[in-house]
Each structure stands twice: as structure tokens, then as C-alpha cells.
Design an enzyme around this catalytic site. Structure first.
Site, PDB file in Angstrom:
ATOM      1  N   GLU A 104       0.684  -1.218   0.066  1.00 52.67           N
ATOM      2  CA  GLU A 104       0.255   0.006   0.054  1.00 52.67           C
ATOM      3  C   GLU A 104       0.863   1.279   0.092  1.00 52.67           C
ATOM      4  OE1 GLU A 104      -3.194  -1.996   3.196  1.00 52.67           O
ATOM      5  OE2 GLU A 104      -2.390   0.108   3.334  1.00 52.67           O
ATOM      6  N   CYS A 117       3.119   8.471   1.314  1.00 54.15           N
ATOM      7  CA  CYS A 117       3.523   7.583   2.538  1.00 54.15           C
ATOM      8  C   CYS A 117       3.928   6.312   1.772  1.00 54.15           C
ATOM      9  CB  CYS A 117       2.232   7.587   3.482  1.00 54.15           C
ATOM     10  SG  CYS A 117       2.420   6.579   4.859  1.00 54.15           S
ATOM     11  N   CYS A 124       5.162  -6.897   7.794  1.00 52.01           N
ATOM     12  CA  CYS A 124       6.277  -6.293   8.763  1.00 52.01           C
ATOM     13  C   CYS A 124       6.723  -7.501   9.990  1.00 52.01           C
ATOM     14  CB  CYS A 124       5.665  -5.170   9.479  1.00 52.01           C
ATOM     15  SG  CYS A 124       6.874  -4.168  10.578  1.00 52.01           S
ATOM     16  N   GLY A 173       5.890  -2.106   6.973  1.00 50.00           N
ATOM     17  CA  GLY A 173       7.245  -2.485   7.284  1.00 50.00           C
ATOM     18  C   GLY A 173       8.159  -1.920   7.918  1.00 50.00           C
ATOM     19  N   GLU A 174       9.166  -2.277   8.371  1.00 49.74           N
ATOM     20  CA  GLU A 174      10.028  -1.587   9.237  1.00 49.74           C
ATOM     21  C   GLU A 174      11.159  -0.847   8.248  1.00 49.74           C
ATOM     22  OE1 GLU A 174      10.594  -0.024  11.950  1.00 49.74           O
ATOM     23  OE2 GLU A 174      12.776   0.476  11.264  1.00 49.74           O
ATOM     24  N   SER A 205      10.411   6.552   9.546  1.00 50.46           N
ATOM     25  CA  SER A 205       9.758   6.380  10.994  1.00 50.46           C
ATOM     26  C   SER A 205      10.360   4.723  11.068  1.00 50.46           C
ATOM     27  CB  SER A 205       8.245   6.529  10.772  1.00 50.46           C
ATOM     28  OG  SER A 205       7.767   5.910  11.802  1.00 50.46           O
ATOM     29  N   SER A 228       9.146   5.470  16.877  1.00 51.46           N
ATOM     30  CA  SER A 228       7.908   4.908  17.407  1.00 51.46           C
ATOM     31  C   SER A 228       8.190   4.618  18.974  1.00 51.46           C
ATOM     32  CB  SER A 228       7.353   3.662  16.483  1.00 51.46           C
ATOM     33  OG  SER A 228       6.871   4.340  15.359  1.00 51.46           O
ATOM     34  N   HIS A 230       5.808   4.851  21.965  1.00 52.20           N
ATOM     35  CA  HIS A 230       4.488   4.423  22.187  1.00 52.20           C
ATOM     36  C   HIS A 230       4.577   3.980  23.702  1.00 52.20           C
ATOM     37  CE1 HIS A 230       4.037   4.225  17.933  1.00 52.20           C
ATOM     38  NE2 HIS A 230       4.273   3.248  17.836  1.00 52.20           N
ATOM     39  N   ASN A 304      -5.845   3.993  15.457  1.00 48.33           N
ATOM     40  CA  ASN A 304      -6.657   3.658  14.469  1.00 48.33           C
ATOM     41  C   ASN A 304      -7.270   2.550  14.307  1.00 48.33           C
ATOM     42  OD1 ASN A 304      -6.901   6.053  12.576  1.00 48.33           O
ATOM     43  ND2 ASN A 304      -4.885   5.597  12.117  1.00 48.33           N
TER      44      ASN A 304
HETATM   45  N1  SAH Z   1       7.716   0.436  11.271  1.00 46.80           N
HETATM   46  C1  SAH Z   1       7.816   1.683  11.370  1.00 46.80           C
HETATM   47  C2  SAH Z   1       6.787   2.387  10.392  1.00 46.80           C
HETATM   48  C3  SAH Z   1       5.319   2.155  10.922  1.00 46.80           C
HETATM   49  S1  SAH Z   1       3.829   2.870  10.483  1.00 46.80           S
HETATM   50  C4  SAH Z   1       7.711   2.370  12.734  1.00 46.80           C
HETATM   51  O1  SAH Z   1       7.372   1.424  13.590  1.00 46.80           O
HETATM   52  O2  SAH Z   1       7.704   3.383  13.050  1.00 46.80           O
HETATM   53  C5  SAH Z   1       4.126   4.428  11.221  1.00 46.80           C
HETATM   54  C6  SAH Z   1       3.575   4.696  12.534  1.00 46.80           C
HETATM   55  O3  SAH Z   1       2.167   4.330  12.632  1.00 46.80           O
HETATM   56  C7  SAH Z   1       4.227   4.068  13.783  1.00 46.80           C
HETATM   57  O4  SAH Z   1       4.447   4.454  14.708  1.00 46.80           O
HETATM   58  C8  SAH Z   1       3.376   3.066  13.912  1.00 46.80           C
HETATM   59  O5  SAH Z   1       3.691   2.468  15.352  1.00 46.80           O
HETATM   60  C9  SAH Z   1       1.915   3.496  13.854  1.00 46.80           C
HETATM   61  N2  SAH Z   1       0.551   2.756  13.794  1.00 46.80           N
HETATM   62  C10 SAH Z   1       0.792   1.424  13.365  1.00 46.80           C
HETATM   63  N3  SAH Z   1      -0.618   0.972  13.433  1.00 46.80           N
HETATM   64  C11 SAH Z   1      -1.239   1.826  13.941  1.00 46.80           C
HETATM   65  C12 SAH Z   1      -2.554   1.968  14.202  1.00 46.80           C
HETATM   66  N4  SAH Z   1      -3.409   1.130  14.348  1.00 46.80           N
HETATM   67  N5  SAH Z   1      -3.026   3.314  14.823  1.00 46.80           N
HETATM   68  C13 SAH Z   1      -2.279   4.288  14.932  1.00 46.80           C
HETATM   69  N6  SAH Z   1      -0.983   4.166  14.614  1.00 46.80           N
HETATM   70  C14 SAH Z   1      -0.475   2.903  14.168  1.00 46.80           C
END
Ligand code: SAH
Length: 378
Positions: A104, A117, A124, A173-174, A205, A228, A230, A304
Site C-alpha cells: 500500500e 506515504c 512487517c 514494514g520497518e 519512521s 515509534s 509508544h 486507528n
Molecule cells: N515500522 C515503522 C513504520 C510504521 S507505520 C515504525 O514502527 O515506526 C508509522 C506509525 O504508525 C508507527 O508509529 C506505528 O506504530 C503507527 N501505527 C501502526 N498501526 C497503527 C494504528 N492502528 N493506529 C495508529 N498508529 C499506528
């Protein structure tokens, strides 16, 4: 000892995506066809900068060469399997790759910016418990060409002369687990005869892989790094970001500090707010403590919803209190706006809805159709 038989790329059956062919290989192919090596750049420029989606559009190439190229290569290797557009101007593409895998990518349009994006892997391997992309693990890394192609496909959605202004590597993905391919793609994205998007407008990211963050820091490119986080402590973080078990917050923060020192770019810390898990004021204060003395910015992302996962968004009150607690402690903070939620723009969600695990049919209760309010183009 038998020597390894290397197949002549020109003899491999079936057309190959041109963006996956190295410059050396393309030049050798052209010379073998009696053409100057510089044509390799010319063809690439047609695809990346010139929006050509067929070799026939490359009008300054000899007709016979265009025909030969079409026998051997594809200008773009993916097919658009799904195209959804939301009312806020967000577009989402699901691209089907040559081996049937899908990825995507999303175009976000706001305040005169056109942000792509993009994904770096199919699936992943990081396994963050709230994320749709990692639910079925990682199938493979994307090639540099496949990463670049997402940018080209998204740019091609813009009106003539429209250009992408920013890139966020926040799709599936990472990115730091596929860093070489990503860097190769971003090189072309940054080139004047490529897409002309400078490193300062590119955000990478990461889940937080300290050694890779340090490697990125050493490149001397001012990419914007988003980590990230969290969670404000290892106990909570390991619960929702399993890779934390091996790395730990401290090593990640130290690597982020090194990134700032070497590049001069302030690091953004992303924080997905999950109701009842990491969204209390106490956690905001703990986070502020962790970031004290650091040049840092926090991006709060209300969760989300992901179908089938037990997590919930924070309440409006919790979001407000969490944000205020950070601000009160002097932390620079923003809440990420939701874009394109009607089209499952968040990473991994639409792909999952469309194909279910590993390309299987959607699970019962999951619809393979786009939602009716969408303009869907396939
Ligand atoms: N692997 C990378 C890119 C991930 S996507 C990373 O971990 O940063 C980018 C961001 O979206 C990351 O911070 C990820 O944790 C967050 N993310 C993933 N799923 C999500 C969701 N369901 N709701 C909100 N943020 C989400």
C-alpha cells in the site's frame, strides 16, 4: 569445482521492471543493442521525472529501441490493484507486484503539500500488537525499484507538473530493516533529474533499531527521523512493541541523541495512544521525564481501529489530558490528524481488508469491496 552459472540478464524470460535494473546492467543492455550508454539515464528519467508509463511515450528514443525495450522491460512493474480517493484528497493505492504480493501507499494532500506515504516491506516483522501490517509477519523486503515505483505511481496521480513535496516512510514494514533498498530509492527521489525531494522533506519512521539509527546518522543526510516510542517505560513498551525486549528504551534514546548530534535534526517521537494501556496522565508525566533535556518533539497518534484487535482509541478527555500534561512539562507536542480514514489509509489496513492473510480471501465479516462512499478506481 563447478562455477556458478550467472544468467545473462538479457536472457531471463519475461519483461522486468526497468526501475529494478541497475544502471550498469541497463547500460550493458543498451550497448549490446547498439545504443549509447547514456540512454539508460534517459529511460529512467522518462519514467521517474517524465511520467512515462509506456516506452512508446519516450518520444526522443528511436522507434526500434522503444520496441526492443518493451520486449525486455516494463516501464513500471506493478499493477494498480485498487485505487481509492477520500473526500479530503487522500488517495490510497494497493499495488500488485510481479510475484503477486501487494503493498500500500498513500498520497496525503494538505496545505499545499503533496506527501507520499510509502511501504518498505510486504508485511512487517516487528509485531507491534496494535498494527495491521505486522499481523501476518513479513513476506519479503521490497526492492529499491519497488519503493521508488510507489513514489512514481503516487506522483502520477497529481495533475500535470504537480510534484510530490514530502515523503513519509510510514507505510508497511520497518524501513531500517530494509535500509539499503530504501536509501537507494531515496537517492533517486532526491536527485534533480529524479523527483527532486530533498532529505529535509523526507521522514523515516522506525520502531527503534539502535544500530541502524546510528548508521543512518553517519550518512550525513538530514533525513527527518521519527522513532515509534509508544510508551514511557520498558514494561509498557515491551507489552505493545515486542522488539523492545531486546533493545530497551535507553539504547533507543541514546541512538536518537546521536542522530540529533550528528545531523542537527530534531527527532520526533511517535506515541500511539491506546485506551487504558498507555494513555494516562501518569504516563504522560513519565514520558516528559524521559525526554527532559532532549531536543525532541512528540507526535501523538490516537489509535486507528484495526478490525479484530482488542485495542481502542483514547477518550477525547484522555487525549486532552495527556497532551496538556506533556505541554505543561514543556514538551513540544502535536496530535496527528486523521487523514483518509474512510479509505483505511492507515498502514496495512486496506491490504488486509482486500486480501486477508497471505493473499487468502477476506475473513468472514471482512468486506473485499471498498466502502460505498468512496470513489473507487481499479
Ligand atoms: N515500522 C515503522 C513504520 C510504521 S507505520 C515504525 O514502527 O515506526 C508509522 C506509525 O504508525 C508507527 O508509529 C506505528 O506504530 C503507527 N501505527 C501502526 N498501526 C497503527 C494504528 N492502528 N493506529 C495508529 N498508529 C499506528
Amino acid at each position: 569445482m563447478p562455477t556458478e552459472q550467472r544468467k545473462d540478464p538479457a536472457l531471463v524470460a519475461g519483461p522486468r521492471p526497468f526501475l529494478d535494473v541497475s544502471r550498469e546492467e541497463a547500460e550493458a543492455w543498451l550497448e549490446a543493442h547498439g545504443e549509447p550508454a547514456m540512454r539508460a539515464r534517459q529511460v529512467r528519467r522518462w519514467i521517474v521525472a517524465g511520467r512515462a508509463e509506456s516506452f512508446d511515450q519516450m518520444t526522443n528514443l528511436p522507434r526500434a529501441l522503444r520496441a526492443a525495450l518493451s520486449q525486455e522491460f516494463l516501464p513500471l512493474g506493478s499493477r494498480i490493484a485498487h485505487h481509492a480517493e477520500a473526500e479530503d484528497g487522500t488517495h490510497k493505492l494497493v499495488l500488485r507486484l510481479h510475484d503477486g504480493q501487494t503493498v500500500e501507499c498513500v498520497l496525503i494532500q494538505e496545505d499545499g503539500r503533496h506527501t507520499a506515504c510509502i511501504s518498505t516491506q510486504v508485511g512487517c516483522g516487528m509485531g507491534c500488537v496494535f498494527c495491521a501490517s505486522g499481523l501476518y509477519g513479513v513476506a519479503r523486503n521490497l526492492t529499491a525499484g519497488e519503493i521508488l515505483e510507489q513514489l512514481v505511481r503516487l506522483r502520477n496521480l497529481l495533475p500535470a507538473r504537480g510534484r510530490l513535496t514530502h515523503i513519509v516512510v510510514m507505510g508497511m514494514g520497518e524501513p531500517l530493516a530494509n535500509l539499503d533498498a530504501l536509501l537507494e530509492a531515496l537517492e533517486v527521489a532526491g536527485a534533480k533529474d529524479g523527483l527532486g525531494i530533498g532529505a529535509r522533506h523526507i521522514t523515516i519512521s522506525t520502531v527503534g533499531l539502535p544500530a541502524k539509527i546510528r548508521r543512518l546518522a553517519g550518512l550525513g543526510k538530514p533525513y527527518h527521523l521519527a522513532v515509534s516510542l509508544h510508551a514511557p517505560n520498558d514494561a509498557v513498551r515491551t507489552r505493545i512493541v515486542p522488539t523492545n525486549d531486546k533493545t530497551g528504551l535507553r539504547a533507543i534514546l541514546e541512538a536518537a541523541d546521536a542522530y540529533f548530534e550528528q545531523t542537527g535534526r530534531q527527532v520526533t517521537f511517535e506515541y500511539v495512544l491506546l485506551h487504558g494501556i498507555n494513555d494516562r496522565v501518569g504516563e504522560a508525566r513519565e514520558l516528559a521525564g524521559l525526554l527532559r533535556g532532549r531536543q525532541a518533539h512528540v507526535n501523538l497518534i490516537p489509535f486507528n481501529d484495526v478490525e479484530g484487535l482488542p485495542y481502542r482509541r483514547p477518550t477525547d478527555e484522555a487525549l486532552h489530558d495527556f497532551t496538556s500534561a506533556l505541554r505543561h512539562a514543556g514538551v513540544s507536542v502535536k496530535v496527528r490528524k486523521r487523514k483518509g480514514s474512510a479509505i483505511d489509509a492507515a498502514c496495512g489496513q486496506l491490504r488486509r481488508r482486500l486480501q486477508g492473510p497471505e493473499g487468502a480471501s477476506p475473513a468472514p465479516g471482512q468486506s473485499a469491496r471498498a466502502k460505498p462512499e468512496l470513489a473507487t478506481k481499479v
